[in-house]
Design an enzyme around this catalytic site. Structure first.
Site, short mmCIF file in Angstrom:
data_model
loop_
_atom_site.label_atom_id
_atom_site.label_comp_id
_atom_site.label_asym_id
_atom_site.label_seq_id
_atom_site.Cartn_x
_atom_site.Cartn_y
_atom_site.Cartn_z
N TRP A 137 -30.66 -3.48 56.76
CA TRP A 137 -30.59 -2.38 55.39
C TRP A 137 -30.14 -1.21 56.20
CZ3 TRP A 137 -35.40 0.88 54.23
CH2 TRP A 137 -35.08 1.71 53.01
N LYS A 253 -41.43 -3.18 44.77
CA LYS A 253 -40.63 -4.15 44.29
C LYS A 253 -41.76 -5.13 43.59
CE LYS A 253 -37.89 -2.46 47.21
NZ LYS A 253 -36.48 -1.70 47.22
C1 PLP Z 1 -35.83 -3.80 53.81
C2 PLP Z 1 -36.32 -2.82 53.07
N1 PLP Z 1 -37.08 -2.09 53.82
C3 PLP Z 1 -37.64 -1.08 52.92
C4 PLP Z 1 -37.47 -0.59 51.81
C5 PLP Z 1 -37.97 0.55 51.45
O1 PLP Z 1 -38.65 0.24 50.16
P1 PLP Z 1 -39.29 1.76 49.16
O2 PLP Z 1 -38.53 1.77 47.98
O3 PLP Z 1 -40.58 1.28 48.93
O4 PLP Z 1 -39.34 2.84 50.23
C6 PLP Z 1 -36.43 -1.35 51.07
C7 PLP Z 1 -35.95 -0.87 50.00
O5 PLP Z 1 -34.73 -1.05 49.47
C8 PLP Z 1 -35.82 -2.52 51.94
O6 PLP Z 1 -34.86 -3.18 51.27
#
Ligand code: PLP
Length: 399
Positions: A137, A253
């Protein structure tokens, strides 16, 4: 003379331009496209068959109760809503929920947990290396850099093959030294959709344990892949195998509360005392960054998890999101043998076998928006758009 100097004071106008986050930029590009048939498979939010990201019914109900019943908005303290973390504990930790060496705290989303966890590890050992899968990511590397730790890539995925480069991954992890960190996606790997099998998790746990590497598991999509417990297999295995584990979790999510920023950080160390000391440091770091996590989304999730009837209905709504993801996956996978790998992957993302040029051409000619890497959101489109999406991707692949 003290009042004259040749050194010009730097000002805000001396700041260099920012290299904008490509996924955020993509949202802007898509929003500006006037073509009504446009398809946005760039942004990472769940959409239902009608193409919307609705608020879950259980969250709406919990929010109503919150509005009706909340009597004060006074400060909660750096730990945020402690009962929220307590209610989340069995969902995330499963059979390890009773382990007193594991402590958890509410954070502003998964991002907040990642930042807090890496800040803590940088405090423990500023020289630690962080093994990060390639690809990962795009927000992982900047967070690691921001805390001053050094990221080292491990090979994770071979795009052409649609396969995990498992032996290469293990070979890199075997170069780890005690105190180094391995960042692992708990489930629904973003951007590839390629999750480790249970057997592969066991091998990773063995190597990580042997080398004294600290596993840092990022789980942002629990329940979107195979099921709540199945998706937590890897992280629970790490808790079983290792004395030190860090866990960044997101509810954004699986409760569909993205903008409300709901998440948690979990820390396991060798003793309850060590974990409590680590937690005290976490509070101090949080105090310096955001002081306290935002309350609203966690308060709503708290109400859902604390009411057996609402919790049961949440599980049904979560299963419906998961079922849609998996059904759309199967539909795309069935379209062509070259897309069959998509049916074996999990979560909201996979990478299409398209070049950057092909991705840009899809944007230009067909108003289909996805990341330049070919990463697309399986459920970024409503049911009515799927056939057009598949046809456009096939055209692009056929060249
Ligand atoms: C792999 C991964 N980790 C963490 C997050 C972070 O999510 P949040 O929106 O809760 O900060 C995301 C969000 O897209 C993600 O895809």
């Amino acid at each position: 003379m003290l009042n004259s100097t040749d050194v010009k004071a730097r000002s805000l106008s001396d700041l260099p331009p920012v290299q904008s986050d490509s996924l955020i930029a993509l949202i802007g590009l898509c929003a500006a496209d006037p073509r009504p048939e446009k398809i946005d498979v760039g942004v990472g939010v769940f959409r239902d068959g009608a193409g919307n990201t609705p608020i879950l019914k259980v969250i709406k109900e919990a929010e109503q109760r919150l509005v009706d019943g909340q009597e004060s908005k006074s400060y909660l303290g750096s730990a945020g809503d402690k009962k929220f973390a307590e209610l989340l504990r069995p969902i995330v930790l499963g059979e390890h929920a009773k382990d007193e060496r594991i402590v958890g705290v509410q954070t502003p989303g998964g991002c907040g947990a990642l930042r807090l966890g890496f800040e803590l590890l940088a405090l423990v050992n500023p020289n630690a290396r962080v093994f990060v899968g390639a690809p990962t990511w795009p927000n992982h590397p900047p967070i690691i850099k921001a805390v001053g730790l050094t990221a080292v890539d491990y090979p994770y995925y071979e795009r052409g093959q649609g396969a995990i480069r498992f032996e290469d991954m293990l070979a890199t992890l075997r170069t780890g030294e005690p105190g180094d960190i391995a960042l692992l996606h708990g489930c629904c790997h973003n951007p590839t959709g390629a999750d480790l099998s249970d057997e592969q998790w066991r091998e990773v746990a063995k190597v990580v344990g042997e080398r004294g590497i600290i596993p840092f598991v990022d789980i942002a999509y629990q329940g979107f892949g195979r099921g709540l417990d199945e998706d937590a297999y890897g992280l629970r295995l790490m808790l079983e195998t290792c004395d030190q584990v860090i866990l960044a979790q997101s509810c954004d999510k699986n409760f569909s509360v993205y903008r409300d920023r709901v998440g948690s950080l979990w820390i396991k160390s060798a003793s309850r005392e060590a974990s409590e000391t680590a937690l005290a440091h976490v509070f101090q770091i949080a105090r310096e960054m955001w002081s306290m996590p935002p309350d609203h989304g966690a308060a709503a999730a708290h109400i859902v998890l604390d009411d057996p009837e609402l919790k049961a209905r949440w599980l049904v709504e979560l299963a419906a999101m998961r079922d849609r993801i998996n059904a759309v996956r199967q539909r795309i996978a069935a379209a062509d043998p070259r897309l069959a790998f998509i049916g074996r992957q999990f979560g909201m993302f996979s990478m299409l076998p398209l070049s950057r040029e092909q991705v840009l051409k899809l944007r230009e000619d067909k108003a289909i928006y996805m990341a330049e890497s070919g990463r697309f959101n399986i459920v970024g489109m409503g049911d009515a758009q799927i056939d057009r999406f598949i046809a456009a991707v096939m055209d692009a692949m056929n060249g």
